[in-house]
Write a protein that holds these residues in place. Sequence first.
Motif, PDB file in Angstrom:
ATOM      1  N   ALA A 266       0.828  -1.205   0.000  1.00  0.00           N
ATOM      2  CA  ALA A 266       0.000   0.000   0.000  1.00  0.00           C
ATOM      3  C   ALA A 266       0.866   1.261   0.000  1.00  0.00           C
ATOM      4  O   ALA A 266       0.590   2.226  -0.724  1.00  0.00           O
ATOM      5  CB  ALA A 266      -0.929  -0.013   1.210  1.00  0.00           C
ATOM      6  N   VAL A 267       1.924   1.245   0.793  1.00  0.00           N
ATOM      7  CA  VAL A 267       2.832   2.400   0.840  1.00  0.00           C
ATOM      8  C   VAL A 267       3.518   2.585  -0.511  1.00  0.00           C
ATOM      9  O   VAL A 267       3.666   3.715  -1.003  1.00  0.00           O
ATOM     10  CB  VAL A 267       3.869   2.216   1.966  1.00  0.00           C
ATOM     11  CG1 VAL A 267       4.969   3.259   1.865  1.00  0.00           C
ATOM     12  CG2 VAL A 267       3.195   2.283   3.327  1.00  0.00           C
ATOM     13  N   THR A 268       3.939   1.487  -1.134  1.00  0.00           N
ATOM     14  CA  THR A 268       4.584   1.570  -2.449  1.00  0.00           C
ATOM     15  C   THR A 268       3.636   2.138  -3.498  1.00  0.00           C
ATOM     16  O   THR A 268       4.020   3.001  -4.302  1.00  0.00           O
ATOM     17  CB  THR A 268       5.067   0.181  -2.891  1.00  0.00           C
ATOM     18  OG1 THR A 268       5.968  -0.346  -1.906  1.00  0.00           O
ATOM     19  CG2 THR A 268       5.768   0.245  -4.228  1.00  0.00           C
ATOM     20  N   GLU A 269       2.401   1.671  -3.481  1.00  0.00           N
ATOM     21  CA  GLU A 269       1.399   2.165  -4.436  1.00  0.00           C
ATOM     22  C   GLU A 269       1.180   3.660  -4.256  1.00  0.00           C
ATOM     23  O   GLU A 269       1.183   4.426  -5.233  1.00  0.00           O
ATOM     24  CB  GLU A 269       0.091   1.403  -4.234  1.00  0.00           C
ATOM     25  CG  GLU A 269      -1.053   1.857  -5.131  1.00  0.00           C
ATOM     26  CD  GLU A 269      -0.947   1.301  -6.534  1.00  0.00           C
ATOM     27  OE1 GLU A 269      -1.580   1.876  -7.454  1.00  0.00           O
ATOM     28  OE2 GLU A 269      -0.234   0.299  -6.735  1.00  0.00           O
TER      29      GLU A 269
ATOM     30  N   ALA B  97       3.186   5.891  -2.798  1.00  0.00           N
ATOM     31  CA  ALA B  97       4.392   6.661  -3.099  1.00  0.00           C
ATOM     32  C   ALA B  97       4.591   6.808  -4.601  1.00  0.00           C
ATOM     33  O   ALA B  97       4.961   7.885  -5.094  1.00  0.00           O
ATOM     34  CB  ALA B  97       5.606   5.995  -2.459  1.00  0.00           C
ATOM     35  N   MET B  98       4.355   5.730  -5.366  1.00  0.00           N
ATOM     36  CA  MET B  98       4.557   5.786  -6.812  1.00  0.00           C
ATOM     37  C   MET B  98       3.525   6.683  -7.479  1.00  0.00           C
ATOM     38  O   MET B  98       3.827   7.419  -8.421  1.00  0.00           O
ATOM     39  CB  MET B  98       4.528   4.381  -7.398  1.00  0.00           C
ATOM     40  CG  MET B  98       5.697   3.496  -6.977  1.00  0.00           C
ATOM     41  SD  MET B  98       5.724   1.890  -7.795  1.00  0.00           S
ATOM     42  CE  MET B  98       6.132   2.372  -9.480  1.00  0.00           C
ATOM     43  N   ARG B  99       2.280   6.638  -6.998  1.00  0.00           N
ATOM     44  CA  ARG B  99       1.245   7.506  -7.573  1.00  0.00           C
ATOM     45  C   ARG B  99       1.498   8.971  -7.209  1.00  0.00           C
ATOM     46  O   ARG B  99       1.315   9.869  -8.032  1.00  0.00           O
ATOM     47  CB  ARG B  99      -0.131   7.070  -7.087  1.00  0.00           C
ATOM     48  CG  ARG B  99      -0.629   5.772  -7.712  1.00  0.00           C
ATOM     49  CD  ARG B  99      -2.034   5.440  -7.260  1.00  0.00           C
ATOM     50  NE  ARG B  99      -2.528   4.222  -7.876  1.00  0.00           N
ATOM     51  CZ  ARG B  99      -3.092   4.164  -9.084  1.00  0.00           C
ATOM     52  NH1 ARG B  99      -3.234   5.280  -9.794  1.00  0.00           N
ATOM     53  NH2 ARG B  99      -3.510   3.013  -9.583  1.00  0.00           N
ATOM     54  N   ALA B 100       1.932   9.206  -5.979  1.00  0.00           N
ATOM     55  CA  ALA B 100       2.148  10.585  -5.531  1.00  0.00           C
ATOM     56  C   ALA B 100       3.339  11.227  -6.227  1.00  0.00           C
ATOM     57  O   ALA B 100       3.312  12.425  -6.549  1.00  0.00           O
ATOM     58  CB  ALA B 100       2.353  10.608  -4.018  1.00  0.00           C
ATOM     59  N   SER B 101       4.375  10.446  -6.473  1.00  0.00           N
ATOM     60  CA  SER B 101       5.583  10.998  -7.093  1.00  0.00           C
ATOM     61  C   SER B 101       5.522  10.997  -8.610  1.00  0.00           C
ATOM     62  O   SER B 101       6.324  11.662  -9.273  1.00  0.00           O
ATOM     63  CB  SER B 101       6.814  10.205  -6.635  1.00  0.00           C
ATOM     64  OG  SER B 101       6.711   8.849  -7.052  1.00  0.00           O
ATOM     65  N   GLY B 102       4.579  10.234  -9.164  1.00  0.00           N
ATOM     66  CA  GLY B 102       4.466  10.149 -10.615  1.00  0.00           C
ATOM     67  C   GLY B 102       5.638   9.436 -11.275  1.00  0.00           C
ATOM     68  O   GLY B 102       5.972   9.724 -12.431  1.00  0.00           O
ATOM     69  N   ILE B 103       6.266   8.494 -10.579  1.00  0.00           N
ATOM     70  CA  ILE B 103       7.415   7.768 -11.118  1.00  0.00           C
ATOM     71  C   ILE B 103       6.986   6.921 -12.310  1.00  0.00           C
ATOM     72  O   ILE B 103       6.014   6.169 -12.253  1.00  0.00           O
ATOM     73  CB  ILE B 103       8.053   6.877 -10.037  1.00  0.00           C
ATOM     74  CG1 ILE B 103       8.666   7.741  -8.937  1.00  0.00           C
ATOM     75  CG2 ILE B 103       9.108   5.960 -10.641  1.00  0.00           C
ATOM     76  CD1 ILE B 103       9.244   6.931  -7.790  1.00  0.00           C
TER      77      ILE B 103
END
Length: 260
Positions: free
Chosen positions: A24-27, A29-35
């Motif tokens: 959940a944290v990975t999901e 973080a990736m959505r928030a940073s737009g990686i």
Amino acid sequence: MSRTRIDPVLRALPAWLVPLAMLAVTEFAMRASGIESDGLARPSEVATALLGLIGNGEIVLRTAETIGAVTIGVAVGGTLGLLLGVWMGLSPTAARLASLTVELVRPIPPVAIIPLMMLIYGLGIKMEAAIIAFACFWPMLLLSRDAVLGVEPQLIEVSRMLGLPRRQQITKIALPAALPRIFAALRLTLGIALIVAVTTEIAANPIGIGYAIISAGLSLRPEVMYAFLFWLAILGWLLNTGLVAMHQHLFGAAYGEAPR
């Protein structure tokens, strides 16, 4: 909140909560940073890819190929290692005569014999099973030997005092006493077999889960690659959990664990 109140709460938490929280944290973080990367995929994308692989049957096919090679390799290499290990444990003369050969051949990495097995068997399940058998032979031999050597000498002495023949000393005393450790050796051997199978498929054999992982990576499909990696982790966990449950059913507490 005091530690005495926190500890019961922590003990009540299920073990699956930690990996779920990490995903959940990975999901997030990736959505928030737009990686965006050719080598990364969001957990939601990996889950979608995994469901697609299950739906089209590819994951079933790849798993069957890998497990088939593992089954053959463990059956051949594990059985030979078990028989020779028990013999070496029971016979000091056999152990002395075989010691140099074992120490010379055992350090050879299984991946080093891939070219040799390719020359003999070509590509396919036979080649992979032969490499797995080679890898499984050594831990099963050494751990089976140590299991027999670890049998309490008093048990053998009592069997001699009772006048049991040598064969019954082995079949009724030595082997039953060593069986829990031999089963623990099988758990370790299966883990090694799965690692060697996937490594062989990544390096040289175009079948199985390993080949699916490397193919997805080279095709720039990270979500599929991670889906197979996740499935491989689940598969290893299922195998180990099944063997631990079987060990507890047959022998009580798992080897290396204190009885509850």
